[in-house]
Design a protein around this motif. Structure first.
Motif, PDB file in Angstrom:
ATOM      1  N   SER A  55       0.809  -1.222   0.000  1.00 53.43           N
ATOM      2  CA  SER A  55       0.000   0.000   0.000  1.00 53.43           C
ATOM      3  C   SER A  55       0.841   1.270   0.000  1.00 53.43           C
ATOM      4  CB  SER A  55      -0.932   0.004   1.220  1.00 53.43           C
ATOM      5  OG  SER A  55      -0.185  -0.064   2.425  1.00 53.43           O
ATOM      6  N   ALA A  56       2.163   1.149  -0.083  1.00 54.92           N
ATOM      7  CA  ALA A  56       3.031   2.328  -0.039  1.00 54.92           C
ATOM      8  C   ALA A  56       2.983   3.092  -1.357  1.00 54.92           C
ATOM      9  CB  ALA A  56       4.473   1.903   0.267  1.00 54.92           C
ATOM     10  N   GLY A  57       3.136   4.426  -1.271  1.00 50.16           N
ATOM     11  CA  GLY A  57       3.154   5.259  -2.466  1.00 50.16           C
ATOM     12  C   GLY A  57       4.524   5.276  -3.117  1.00 50.16           C
ATOM     13  N   LYS A  58       4.601   5.900  -4.292  1.00 54.17           N
ATOM     14  CA  LYS A  58       5.854   5.938  -5.037  1.00 54.17           C
ATOM     15  C   LYS A  58       6.950   6.683  -4.282  1.00 54.17           C
ATOM     16  CE  LYS A  58       3.858   5.536  -9.673  1.00 54.17           C
ATOM     17  NZ  LYS A  58       3.738   6.153 -11.014  1.00 54.17           N
ATOM     18  N   GLU A  59       6.565   7.785  -3.591  1.00 54.12           N
ATOM     19  CA  GLU A  59       7.568   8.572  -2.871  1.00 54.12           C
ATOM     20  C   GLU A  59       8.202   7.755  -1.751  1.00 54.12           C
ATOM     21  OE1 GLU A  59       5.856  12.160  -1.483  1.00 54.12           O
ATOM     22  OE2 GLU A  59       5.527  12.997  -3.494  1.00 54.12           O
ATOM     23  N   LYS A  60       7.364   7.002  -1.038  1.00 52.71           N
ATOM     24  CA  LYS A  60       7.881   6.166   0.044  1.00 52.71           C
ATOM     25  C   LYS A  60       8.802   5.078  -0.505  1.00 52.71           C
ATOM     26  CE  LYS A  60       8.162   4.376   4.190  1.00 52.71           C
ATOM     27  NZ  LYS A  60       8.923   5.060   5.266  1.00 52.71           N
ATOM     28  N   ILE A  61       8.414   4.478  -1.630  1.00 53.99           N
ATOM     29  CA  ILE A  61       9.234   3.419  -2.230  1.00 53.99           C
ATOM     30  C   ILE A  61      10.582   3.971  -2.677  1.00 53.99           C
ATOM     31  CG2 ILE A  61       9.390   1.810  -4.162  1.00 53.99           C
ATOM     32  CD1 ILE A  61       6.352   1.532  -4.041  1.00 53.99           C
ATOM     33  N   GLU A  62      10.586   5.150  -3.314  1.00 47.37           N
ATOM     34  CA  GLU A  62      11.831   5.761  -3.765  1.00 47.37           C
ATOM     35  C   GLU A  62      12.718   6.153  -2.580  1.00 47.37           C
ATOM     36  OE1 GLU A  62      13.088   5.932  -6.713  1.00 47.37           O
ATOM     37  OE2 GLU A  62      11.331   4.901  -7.531  1.00 47.37           O
ATOM     38  N   GLN A  63      12.077   6.611  -1.495  1.00 47.52           N
ATOM     39  CA  GLN A  63      12.835   6.964  -0.301  1.00 47.52           C
ATOM     40  C   GLN A  63      13.541   5.735   0.273  1.00 47.52           C
ATOM     41  OE1 GLN A  63      10.474   8.689   2.830  1.00 47.52           O
ATOM     42  NE2 GLN A  63      12.141   8.638   4.319  1.00 47.52           N
ATOM     43  N   LEU A  64      12.809   4.629   0.334  1.00 51.59           N
ATOM     44  CA  LEU A  64      13.399   3.392   0.832  1.00 51.59           C
ATOM     45  C   LEU A  64      14.496   2.882  -0.096  1.00 51.59           C
ATOM     46  CD1 LEU A  64      10.425   1.310   2.274  1.00 51.59           C
ATOM     47  CD2 LEU A  64      12.430   2.132   3.491  1.00 51.59           C
ATOM     48  N   ARG A  65      14.286   3.046  -1.406  1.00 57.61           N
ATOM     49  CA  ARG A  65      15.296   2.592  -2.367  1.00 57.61           C
ATOM     50  C   ARG A  65      16.606   3.359  -2.156  1.00 57.61           C
ATOM     51  NH1 ARG A  65      12.372   2.687  -6.437  1.00 57.61           N
ATOM     52  NH2 ARG A  65      12.047   0.439  -6.708  1.00 57.61           N
ATOM     53  N   THR A  66      16.494   4.641  -1.851  1.00 56.65           N
ATOM     54  CA  THR A  66      17.683   5.447  -1.586  1.00 56.65           C
ATOM     55  C   THR A  66      18.342   5.038  -0.275  1.00 56.65           C
ATOM     56  OG1 THR A  66      16.704   7.316  -2.792  1.00 56.65           O
ATOM     57  CG2 THR A  66      18.557   7.794  -1.317  1.00 56.65           C
ATOM     58  N   GLU A  67      17.507   4.837   0.773  1.00 56.35           N
ATOM     59  CA  GLU A  67      18.047   4.444   2.075  1.00 56.35           C
ATOM     60  C   GLU A  67      18.733   3.080   2.010  1.00 56.35           C
ATOM     61  OE1 GLU A  67      14.822   4.511   4.797  1.00 56.35           O
ATOM     62  OE2 GLU A  67      14.610   6.708   4.788  1.00 56.35           O
ATOM     63  N   MET A  68      18.198   2.183   1.194  1.00 56.44           N
ATOM     64  CA  MET A  68      18.756   0.833   1.084  1.00 56.44           C
ATOM     65  C   MET A  68      19.908   0.767   0.091  1.00 56.44           C
ATOM     66  SD  MET A  68      15.082  -1.177   1.081  1.00 56.44           S
ATOM     67  CE  MET A  68      15.749  -2.832   0.973  1.00 56.44           C
ATOM     68  N   GLY A  69      20.167   1.879  -0.607  1.00 54.65           N
ATOM     69  CA  GLY A  69      21.271   1.910  -1.555  1.00 54.65           C
ATOM     70  C   GLY A  69      20.971   1.213  -2.866  1.00 54.65           C
ATOM     71  N   LEU A  70      19.691   0.967  -3.149  1.00 55.51           N
ATOM     72  CA  LEU A  70      19.323   0.247  -4.362  1.00 55.51           C
ATOM     73  C   LEU A  70      19.420   1.112  -5.619  1.00 55.51           C
ATOM     74  CD1 LEU A  70      16.221  -1.717  -3.000  1.00 55.51           C
ATOM     75  CD2 LEU A  70      18.566  -2.548  -3.313  1.00 55.51           C
ATOM     76  N   ASN A  71      19.576   2.411  -5.423  1.00 57.45           N
ATOM     77  CA  ASN A  71      19.722   3.307  -6.571  1.00 57.45           C
ATOM     78  C   ASN A  71      21.167   3.412  -7.038  1.00 57.45           C
ATOM     79  OD1 ASN A  71      20.381   4.582  -4.132  1.00 57.45           O
ATOM     80  ND2 ASN A  71      20.069   6.622  -5.020  1.00 57.45           N
ATOM     81  N   LEU A  72      22.077   2.774  -6.323  1.00 59.37           N
ATOM     82  CA  LEU A  72      23.501   2.821  -6.670  1.00 59.37           C
ATOM     83  C   LEU A  72      23.830   1.754  -7.710  1.00 59.37           C
ATOM     84  CD1 LEU A  72      24.972   3.166  -3.062  1.00 59.37           C
ATOM     85  CD2 LEU A  72      24.596   5.010  -4.725  1.00 59.37           C
TER      86      LEU A  72
END
Length: 297
Positions: free
Chosen positions: A50-67
């Motif tokens: 149920s999470a929105g796109k902003e929350k998912i992108e925030q988590l992706r950054t925190e988890m380092g998945l955008n690297l």
């Protein structure tokens, strides 16, 4: 010991250390690559459906998945070298803390399963070897064959149904009864903590809860050790030193136990050590069936 011998030993130890480090690095790379290649979005799983796109992108950054991949891997190695295994997607707690909390329950289960294994399998193996090609030997081999072939989860369900649900001889699930649910120990090993605190009611309750799960986990391994003990003991009984011992008038019991079995148990003990790791990997089925917390999940 000469200087040359010390030098050779030191070089050998250094070589083994270097090879171990290389093996660990390769293993870490394979493990990380497999987790990276698994289909799905880790950030989406962590955030929830149920999470929105902003929350998912925030988590992706925190988890380092955008690297990039290599940066993620080096970050993974850096954390791993410090003992940081990350956070669980399910409990949102450090994984190392989850392991510390759940490992004692699984280790306790493996300990009692190994106890069943040793107490049952070695006497069966000795009996089969000393009654070679008899009805007793044949019966034990049939039981071992059945034990080796029966699935752990099915055996657990059968024992749970007939010995817990139908007859009420054992608890169906859990580690403790509802009346002892508030018991807390310092180590997480219920049988040990209850002894230290003098809570004998909790001690016997924990033992009663672990009998069926431990026996279920041990059956497959009992079959392996029984067959190993039988075969190694039969070979030992044919050795010359056994003939010499018998010629001295030593009783058959002492010949088997003190002479033959001591030599036959060497490969058995080796396999028992390996079985500890195998049991730890099989706890997930038993813990799920009997509703026990543990590292299996």
């Amino acid at each position: 010991m000469s200087f040359e011998s010390i030098k050779n030993i030191s070089l050998y130890i250094l070589q083994r250390i270097i090879l171990t480090i290389i093996a660990l690095v390769v293993l870490s790379f394979i493990t990380f690559s497999l987790s990276y290649l698994v289909p799905g979005d880790a950030a989406l799983v962590a955030a929830g459906p149920s999470a929105g796109k902003e929350k998912i992108e925030q988590l992706r950054t925190e988890m380092g998945l955008n690297l990039p991949f290599y940066e993620q891997y080096f970050l993974y190695l850096a954390k791993l070298s410090k003992g940081d295994l990350g956070k669980s997607w399910f409990t949102h707690q450090p994984i190392l803390n989850d392991i510390k909390d759940l490992l004692p329950a699984s280790a306790e289960l493996v300990f009692f399963a190994m106890l069943f294994n040793i107490i049952i399998s070695i006497p069966l193996g000795v009996l089969a070897a000393t009654r070679r090609d008899s009805k007793t030997d044949f019966s034990i081999r049939i039981l071992v064959m059945i034990g080796a072939g029966i699935p752990i989860f099915w055996l657990g369900l059968l024992l749970q149904h007939f010995l817990a649900s139908e007859t009420g001889l054992f608890p169906i699930a859990g580690r403790l009864s509802f009346s002892n649910r508030n018991f807390e120990g310092s180590t997480g090993f219920l049988f040990f903590d209850s002894i230290v605190q003098g809570e004998w009611g909790v001690f016997w309750d924990s033992i009663w809860h672990i009998i069926l799960p431990a026996f279920t986990l041990s059956v497959l391994f009992i079959a392996v050790i029984t067959r190993t003990t039988r075969s190694t003991l039969m070979r030992a009984l044919e050795e010359d030193f056994i003939t010499l011992a018998r010629s001295k008038g030593i009783t058959e019991f002492r010949v088997v136990i003190r002479h033959a079995l001591r030599n036959a148990l060497v490969p058995t003990v080796t396999i028992l050590g390996m079985q500890v790791g195998w049991m730890m990997g099989a706890t997930v089925l038993v813990e799920e069936i009997f509703g026990r917390p543990g590292i299996g999940k």
